[in-house]
Design a protein around this motif. Structure first.
Motif, mmCIF file in Angstrom:
data_model
loop_
_atom_site.group_PDB
_atom_site.id
_atom_site.type_symbol
_atom_site.label_atom_id
_atom_site.label_comp_id
_atom_site.label_asym_id
_atom_site.label_seq_id
_atom_site.Cartn_x
_atom_site.Cartn_y
_atom_site.Cartn_z
ATOM 1 N N SER A 185 0.861 -1.166 0.000
ATOM 2 C CA SER A 185 0.000 0.000 0.000
ATOM 3 C C SER A 185 0.902 1.222 0.000
ATOM 4 O O SER A 185 2.104 1.116 0.225
ATOM 5 C CB SER A 185 -0.918 -0.010 1.221
ATOM 6 N N SER B 158 -9.156 3.076 -1.286
ATOM 7 C CA SER B 158 -8.526 4.372 -1.025
ATOM 8 C C SER B 158 -9.189 5.011 0.186
ATOM 9 O O SER B 158 -10.365 4.784 0.457
ATOM 10 C CB SER B 158 -8.645 5.297 -2.238
ATOM 11 N N VAL C 222 -0.212 -1.054 -4.720
ATOM 12 C CA VAL C 222 0.646 -0.340 -5.671
ATOM 13 C C VAL C 222 1.924 -1.151 -5.846
ATOM 14 O O VAL C 222 2.529 -1.594 -4.881
ATOM 15 C CB VAL C 222 0.965 1.097 -5.207
ATOM 16 N N ASP D 136 2.209 2.974 -10.723
ATOM 17 C CA ASP D 136 0.942 2.803 -10.012
ATOM 18 C C ASP D 136 0.649 4.004 -9.117
ATOM 19 O O ASP D 136 -0.496 4.452 -9.013
ATOM 20 C CB ASP D 136 0.965 1.531 -9.157
ATOM 21 N N VAL D 137 1.689 4.525 -8.466
ATOM 22 C CA VAL D 137 1.518 5.692 -7.604
ATOM 23 C C VAL D 137 1.055 6.888 -8.432
ATOM 24 O O VAL D 137 0.124 7.604 -8.052
ATOM 25 C CB VAL D 137 2.837 6.008 -6.848
ATOM 26 N N ARG E 171 -0.477 6.801 -11.284
ATOM 27 C CA ARG E 171 -1.836 6.529 -11.769
ATOM 28 C C ARG E 171 -2.863 6.862 -10.685
ATOM 29 O O ARG E 171 -3.904 7.458 -10.953
ATOM 30 C CB ARG E 171 -1.950 5.054 -12.180
ATOM 31 N N GLN E 172 -2.548 6.509 -9.433
ATOM 32 C CA GLN E 172 -3.445 6.831 -8.316
ATOM 33 C C GLN E 172 -3.539 8.343 -8.114
ATOM 34 O O GLN E 172 -4.619 8.879 -7.851
ATOM 35 C CB GLN E 172 -2.955 6.160 -7.023
ATOM 36 N N ALA F 211 5.700 4.090 0.317
ATOM 37 C CA ALA F 211 5.098 2.766 0.165
ATOM 38 C C ALA F 211 5.585 1.871 1.278
ATOM 39 O O ALA F 211 6.742 1.910 1.667
ATOM 40 C CB ALA F 211 5.495 2.174 -1.186
#
Length: 196
Positions: free
Chosen positions: A97, A125, A144, A149-150, A152-153, A192
């Protein structure tokens, strides 16, 4: 200093009064004149005895963007629920996460609250921090794998902001969407940590 007339105060409170009467009748489970009248009395008592602070600016509802926001929220809610269920059931579990900080462009208290609730209600989230002065959110996201990915979030949070502001923002709020969010890159973009 302006003095509000009783009629103007009643007009400003009307949506809240209607909502409270509706909730009162739903809680009783039946529609009757007695429930309607007592609901009005309870709503008036609550709003006079426990008045809510005035929200500066208020909301402006733009119907088509509001419908788009609701539709996107429902789709996102369904897809995210399925993704979180799969992540918890799969043998490898949730990878990592992350807590990300996202700079927003809006500074409206009401819009920031709607954005935060929209993000928190979607599984996967959760808004951990709302820095009103810096217009930034700290958001915890699940699963993630890498920096892509980070990002994209982070982009999804900004897209949520865009949808909410277009649905409920003023003309100034909507115009501010075209600006780049102020960057605070002095802090790490994401932290992370494994969740095991």
């Amino acid at each position: 200093m302006t003095v509000d007339s009783p009629l103007r105060r009643l007009r400003l409170r009307a949506p809240l009064l209607i909502w409270l009467v509706l909730i009162w009748n739903l809680l009783w489970g039946t529609w009757s004149w007695a429930n309607l009248i007592t609901g009005v009395l309870v709503a008036l008592t609550v709003t006079v005895v426990l008045p809510l602070p005035v929200v500066a600016g208020g909301a402006r509802i733009h119907p088509l963007p509001a419908l788009y926001l609701i539709g996107h929220f429902l789709v996102n809610l369904t897809v995210s629920s399925a993704q979180v269920a799969w992540q918890t059931l799969r043998p490898s579990g949730i990878r990592q996460s992350a807590v990300i900080r996202v700079q927003l462009r809006t500074d409206s208290d009401l819009l920031l609250s709607i954005i935060s609730q929209n993000l928190t209600l979607v599984p996967g989230s959760m808004v951990l921090d709302l820095d009103r002065r810096r217009m930034a959110l700290g958001v915890h996201v699940l699963d993630v794998g890498d920096e892509a990915d980070v990002e994209r979030q982070r982009a999804e949070v900004l897209a949520t902001e865009r949808r909410v502001v277009r649905a409920f923002g003023s003309a100034e709020d909507i115009a501010r969407l075209d600006q780049e969010p102020p960057q605070e890159r002095a802090t790490a973009p994401a932290a992370a940590e494994p969740t095991r």
